[in-house]
Design an enzyme around this catalytic site. Structure first.
Site, mmCIF file in Angstrom:
data_model
loop_
_atom_site.group_PDB
_atom_site.id
_atom_site.type_symbol
_atom_site.label_atom_id
_atom_site.label_comp_id
_atom_site.label_asym_id
_atom_site.label_seq_id
_atom_site.Cartn_x
_atom_site.Cartn_y
_atom_site.Cartn_z
ATOM 1 N N SER A 70 0.859 -1.188 0.000
ATOM 2 C CA SER A 70 0.000 0.000 0.000
ATOM 3 C C SER A 70 0.887 1.227 0.000
ATOM 4 C CB SER A 70 -0.913 0.017 1.232
ATOM 5 O OG SER A 70 -1.435 1.315 1.453
ATOM 6 N N GLY A 93 -2.066 5.176 -2.998
ATOM 7 C CA GLY A 93 -0.897 4.997 -3.853
ATOM 8 C C GLY A 93 -1.119 3.942 -4.912
ATOM 9 N N THR A 94 -1.724 2.795 -4.514
ATOM 10 C CA THR A 94 -1.950 1.738 -5.493
ATOM 11 C C THR A 94 -2.993 2.152 -6.528
ATOM 12 O OG1 THR A 94 -3.409 0.705 -3.854
ATOM 13 C CG2 THR A 94 -1.185 -0.205 -4.090
#
Length: 348
Positions: free
Chosen positions: A91, A259-260
């Site tokens: 993550s 972020g992903t």
């Protein structure tokens, strides 16, 4: 009266997503890699995750990151990510929060300017760059997982919504990517509840119809995430910006763009020929917070063009505290927590 149990945490947030960093009070976990230690928690000792993400201690919108000693000599620390849906192997927002907590607590010595270090996640080693100005961690840049498009512009019929066009990316988990405008959303904060209900319906329809397999990891479980994409604005020749939001669990829309989710969006933009190595994408959340994704290079993974990338964001420390667990509390089940707490170790 039973013996109280306790451990120490640092509460942080990145883009509005709260990560509770467990810094001490936990026994050494079995497993010769951080990934195997994560699997032990998942399969045999899930109590830490459920305690901190459920009432009365927490809510599902939070995340938990447990600091563990690294098993790889290249890393300065290891960490295990826990969220309401389980144990993701990576993550971006949790990595940003964990890196900040390690620096602000002194577990990794802080140095003025730019400093580099390595963390060990369940997904493997993560290169981290911290920007420290006047003793304050102003930004963290971490590697995003290599990301690729599995499915491009498929269509599914969703009850009460109709036909929905979607693509699927892998960026640490499988993401359904949908155009917010096509679904009538402007990605404003007042839409949050409707976005959650819409995303849940789409994800459930996709999961019922099909599954997904990573080209090297194989079956990583059913598709859990959905990323709503707003229109893209070209701010400069190599810099793009887009409003975005990410669904991770029934009723849960992330405060940040994740972020992903940002990595998944870059993979889609590259697939469509709209983004090349050297370009940046700033994703802006419903609350106005943002992450910046940098597209570093293209590699090949199985049959896919894989987008390698980094994610930059800022995390803030909210609190440093000791969590006290009273096993006599009828609202708390400490059964799967006791084995891993050092405060429960026999004395003498």
């Amino acid at each position: 009266m039973s013996q109280e149990l306790s451990f120490q945490i640092i509460d942080t947030h990145a883009g509005g997503d709260v990560s509770r960093i467990v810094v001490s009070g936990i026994n050494a976990l079995p497993g010769d890699t951080v990934r195997r230690q994560m699997e032990y928690l998942r399969d045999d000792a899930d109590g830490l995750r459920t305690l901190l993400l459920e009432e009365p201690y927490g809510i599902p919108e939070m995340s938990v990151d447990l600091i563990v000693p690294p098993t790889d000599p290249q890393a300065q620390a290891g960490y295990i990510i826990m969220e309401v849906m389980g144990y993701p192997i990576y993550s971006g927002s949790n990595t940003i929060c964990t890196a900040t907590a390690l620096l602000e607590s002194g577990m990794i010595p802080k140095r003025e300017g730019r400093q580099h270090f390595v963390l060990e996640s369940p997904a493997g080693l993560v290169q981290v760059e911290a920007n420290v100005e006047n003793g304050v961690v102003e930004a963290i840049t971490c590697e995003g997982l290599p990301s690729y498009i599995d499915t491009y512009r498929a269509t599914i019929h969703v009850p009460l919504i109709g036909d929905v066009n979607y693509s699927v990316a892998y960026s640490g988990g499988f993401y359904a990517l949908v155009d917010a405008t096509e679904l009538g959303f402007e990605l404003t904060r007042d839409e949050e509840s409707r976005l959650a209900h819409c995303a849940q319906a789409i994800v459930e329809a996709i999961v019922e119809e099909r599954g997904f397999s990573h080209y090297s990891l194989g079956d990583v479980g059913p598709l859990p995430f959905l990323h709503f994409m707003g229109p893209v604005e070209q701010v400069a020749g190599d810099y793009y910006r887009s409003r975005s939001t990410t669904y991770v669990h029934p009723g849960v829309i992330c405060r940040s763009t994740t972020g992903t989710g940002t990595s998944a969006r870059m993979a889609l933009m590259h697939h469509e020929g709209r983004m090349q190595p050297g370009d940046k994408l700033e994703t802006v959340s419903l609350r106005g917070s943002s992450f910046i994704g940098s597209f570093t290079r293209v590699s090949r993974g199985g049959p896919h063009d894989v987008v390698e990338n980094t994610i930059t964001g800022k995390s803030y420390v909210l609190a440093r505290s000791q969590i006290v667990v009273n096993p006599d509390d009828p609202l708390v089940d400490s059964t799967h927590l006791r084995p891993i707490l050092t405060s429960n170790a026999p004395s003498g």
